[in-house]
Design a protein around this motif. Structure first.
Motif, short mmCIF file in Angstrom:
data_model
loop_
_atom_site.label_atom_id
_atom_site.label_comp_id
_atom_site.label_asym_id
_atom_site.label_seq_id
_atom_site.Cartn_x
_atom_site.Cartn_y
_atom_site.Cartn_z
N LYS A 99 3.27 -8.17 3.18
CA LYS A 99 3.85 -8.80 4.95
C LYS A 99 2.38 -9.72 4.82
N THR A 100 0.70 -8.76 5.27
CA THR A 100 -0.14 -9.59 5.50
C THR A 100 -0.58 -10.60 5.11
N GLN A 145 4.26 -2.98 0.10
CA GLN A 145 5.23 -4.53 1.31
C GLN A 145 4.43 -3.79 2.42
N ALA A 146 3.46 -3.09 2.90
CA ALA A 146 2.79 -3.23 3.95
C ALA A 146 1.71 -4.54 3.43
N GLY A 147 1.36 -4.54 2.45
CA GLY A 147 0.27 -5.75 1.96
C GLY A 147 0.39 -7.63 2.45
N LYS A 167 5.58 1.19 -0.95
CA LYS A 167 5.07 1.21 0.99
C LYS A 167 3.93 0.68 0.91
N LYS A 168 2.62 0.89 0.41
CA LYS A 168 1.65 0.64 1.02
C LYS A 168 1.30 -1.32 0.53
#
Lengths: 281, 402
Positions: free
Chosen positions: B384-385, B380-382, B377-378
């Motif tokens: 995006k940026t 994926q979040a990373g 999840k992390k």
């Protein structure tokens, strides 16, 4: 009539109602010979096979195997009036064994449309064919008193699968095998009944040229290895001409020719009825 | 410990351990029943469920041998049970009791008794002998016709046993009673267990394979040298033998026998159990029968009684509603779960071991997987940026390739 014939079909007629499917068929297979039965669709080839293996009771005629009459029949009941074949009254004995008895005598067959035991593994398919010759009864088998027999059956199956290069597939479901291998398995299963005569019903049906080539070598090899005589129905003319020592040609239920591949290829009747003329000629 | 998932096949070769575990499980089951008997009042419903469940397991397995393994769709099971039940009762009623049982028939004609075990075996033999006779004409029929013929046979047998003229033997339409019965739940478990074990051995033998071959393809089986009629008759007789034994057990369980209990409905019950459990699965039939008996006699009983919740009467619940629910369940099974609980698989020790192993692995790797999910999840979040970054990177790489 030669004396070393393993199978002789004599004057066999098979009539369904008013339709004569096989008319007065005379055919013999010598020991160790490969014989082909050819003819157009609906000529009665498979019907002839079914008569030999006991699936049908022939209407008239007799079949000898190893010089013993195994099947014999003559028109009875309603068929007496309906019968339109030849040799009426020539036979008086009636002997119509069920297919399992014919198999027990040493005639094994394969089927045109593959008939494997689909829900069972390759190993079990062959093992089932060993059941017939096992010396046991239902009590000794259930209570494992004839375990030695069971062990022997398994070992023989194992050996047979190894010889046929099917051993790596032994735990596969029979229905999951590719088509060519299913055909091979069906032949292996027939071999497991320890036959002297093998009847192959269109063994090359649905095979590509390369597989057909392999099949030629394969049929030769099993004939030599298991001392078989082979009678086969086939439509692939390359295969038939290459492999068979003699050929019988059926058309509309009657034999129109017999002879070596060369004789058959040059026989005008056969060319008209079945082979046809090649376009470049 | 091995952390990968295993299939039951990985355990199959470990035969010694499998047999040991199997033996322990059987002893544990019998011990458990013995303990229950010591602790709970013998009138508790759980005992009658267990007894009847064991008896129905046996008859369901015997029906499965015919319908699931040999491919003969026979509906005569209740008839063979009736034969077994009557044979057992007739030959075991104590001589001194016969006058009171056969009160309208001067004590009947049979004035001797045989031991209980011998009577159980005789019950099976009588059923098998009748099956051999019935089989001669009937087994030449195929599928639906065979079902109709055997169903008719079962009904005829029931009528014959109620016939007054045979009263000296069968007591007419009156009940047979006062024969020896069992009190311990272990008794039907042991008898049914031994019989089912024998059927298992049969199915895994050369003959069992021949039956399955007949089921799969009759013509091919015949071409392989299997005599169709002989093997069908054999399967029919063996199946009827065990149906007869289970009929005798049922007679013991019910303490009285009348022909009117062995109706067509009983055959349907057994067929239902076989279908729920899975055609061609012995363990399926056993599980199915305990489930079915527990549901019909215990768990779904409340459907037949008017119930009140806080003074509000629950609609639909009245006598007979249980049958409606059953009918719906059957339809759902036939429509959506045609293979039943087990299909044609068996519950074996190797399957249980593999199942347990996979369960342990699932729990053991749970923390790691939760962490892994978190990390993903992390990431994926990373992603995006830095999406523009990576886009540029791939462009450069693509350029380098060219």
């Amino acid at each position: 009539m030669t004396y070393d014939a393993i199978l002789s079909v004599e004057n066999v007629t098979m009539q369904f109602g008013g339709v004569v499917a096989v008319n007065n068929l005379n055919l013999h297979v010598q020991r160790g010979e490969i014989v082909a039965l050819i003819g157009p669709n609906g000529a009665g080839k498979t019907t002839a096979f079914n008569c030999i293996t006991g699936v049908y009771e022939p209407t008239n005629g007799q079949i000898r195997f190893n010089d013993q009459v195994i099947i014999s029949n003559h028109p009875k009941g309603k068929m007496k009036k309906l019968y339109s074949g030849e040799n009426y009254g020539m036979y008086s004995k009636v002997k119509n064994p069920t297919p399992d008895k014919v198999t027990r005598l040493g005639i094994a067959r394969t089927f045109q449309n593959i008939r494997l035991f689909k829900t069972q593994t390759v190993f079990d398919n062959v093992l089932i064919a060993k059941h017939m010759r096992a010396k046991q009864n239902v009590f000794s088998a259930t209570l494992r008193l004839s375990y030695a027999e069971e062990k022997r059956m398994r070992q023989e199956t194992y050996a047979l699968l190894e010889e046929q290069n099917l051993l790596h597939l032994k735990d596969e479901m029979a229905s999951n095998l590719p088509y060519g291998l299913q055909r091979r398995l069906e032949i292996a299963r027939a071999l497991a009944t320890q036959p002297q005569l093998l009847l192959l019903d269109e063994p090359a049906a649905g095979m590509n040229p390369q597989e057909t080539q392999e099949l030629t070598a394969f049929i030769h090899s099993i004939r030599d290895k298991y001392q078989l005589s082979i009678l086969m129905i086939e439509h692939h003319m390359d295969l038939v001409m290459e492999i068979s020592e003699r050929i019988y040609v059926l058309d509309f239920g009657s034999l129109i020719a017999e002879g070596t591949p060369e004789e058959i290829q040059n026989n005008q009747h056969v060319i008209d009825a079945y082979l046809g003329v090649s376009e470049d000629a | 410990m091995n952390r990968t998932k295993l299939s039951y096949k990985d355990y199959q070769n470990d035969k010694k351990t499998n047999y040991a575990i199997g033996a322990i499980l059987i002893v544990a089951l019998l011990g458990g029943i013995w303990l229950l008997e010591q602790t709970i009042a013998p009138t508790h419903i759980v005992f009658s469920i267990l007894k009847k469940g064991a008896i129905y397991s046996l008859v369901a397995v015997s029906m499965n041998l015919l319908n699931g393994f040999t491919g003969l769709f026979s509906l005569g099971q209740a008839g063979f049970m009736l034969l077994g039940a009557y044979t057992y009762a007739i030959f075991t009623i104590p001589v001194e009791m016969r006058d009171s049982v056969y009160q309208y028939f001067d004590g009947g004609i049979i004035q001797f008794t045989i031991p209980v075990i011998a009577a159980l075996v005789l019950a099976g033999l009588v059923a098998a002998a009748v099956a051999a006779l019935i089989g001669l004409p009937v087994l030449r029929l195929k599928s639906d016709y065979l079902a109709i013929a055997t169903l008719g046979f079962a009904e005829i047998i029931r009528a014959i046993f109620q016939w007054d003229k045979l009263g000296v033997l069968t007591n007419g339409s009156n009940v047979l009673r006062k024969y020896p019965t069992f009190s311990s739940t272990l008794y039907p478990f042991l008898v049914a267990g031994i019989c089912i074990a024998l059927i298992c051995l049969l199915i895994n033998s050369s003959y069992g394979r021949a039956y399955k071959a007949i089921r799969d393809d009759e013509i091919a089986a015949e071409a392989m040298g299997i005599n169709l009629f002989k093997h069908k008759q054999q399967a029919f007789m063996i199946s009827s033998f065990f149906a007869g034994v289970s009929g005798a057990l049922l007679a013991m369980f019910q303490t009285t026998v009348t022909a009117s209990t062995f109706r067509v409905a009983m055959t349907y019950e057994i067929l239902l159990i076989v279908v729920i459990g899975g055609m061609g699965s012995i363990s399926g039939s056993v599980i199915g029968s305990f489930l079915y008996i527990a549901c019909s006699e215990w768990w779904l009983r409340f459907l037949d009684q008017t119930q009140f919740i806080n003074g509000w009467q629950v609609p639909l619940l009245r006598t007979g509603f249980r049958k409606v629910v059953f009918a719906v369940i059957i339809m759902i099974i036939v429509l959506f779960f045609r293979k039943g609980l087990m299909g044609d698989r068996e519950l074996s020790v190797s399957r249980i071991r593999a199942g347990l192993h996979n369960l342990i692995v699932w729990f053991a790797t749970l923390p790691a997987r939760i962490k892994g999910a978190g990390r993903r999840k992390k990431r994926q979040a990373g992603e995006k940026t830095t999406v523009t970054d990576t886009a540029q990177k791939t462009k450069q790489e693509g350029g380098a390739d060219q």
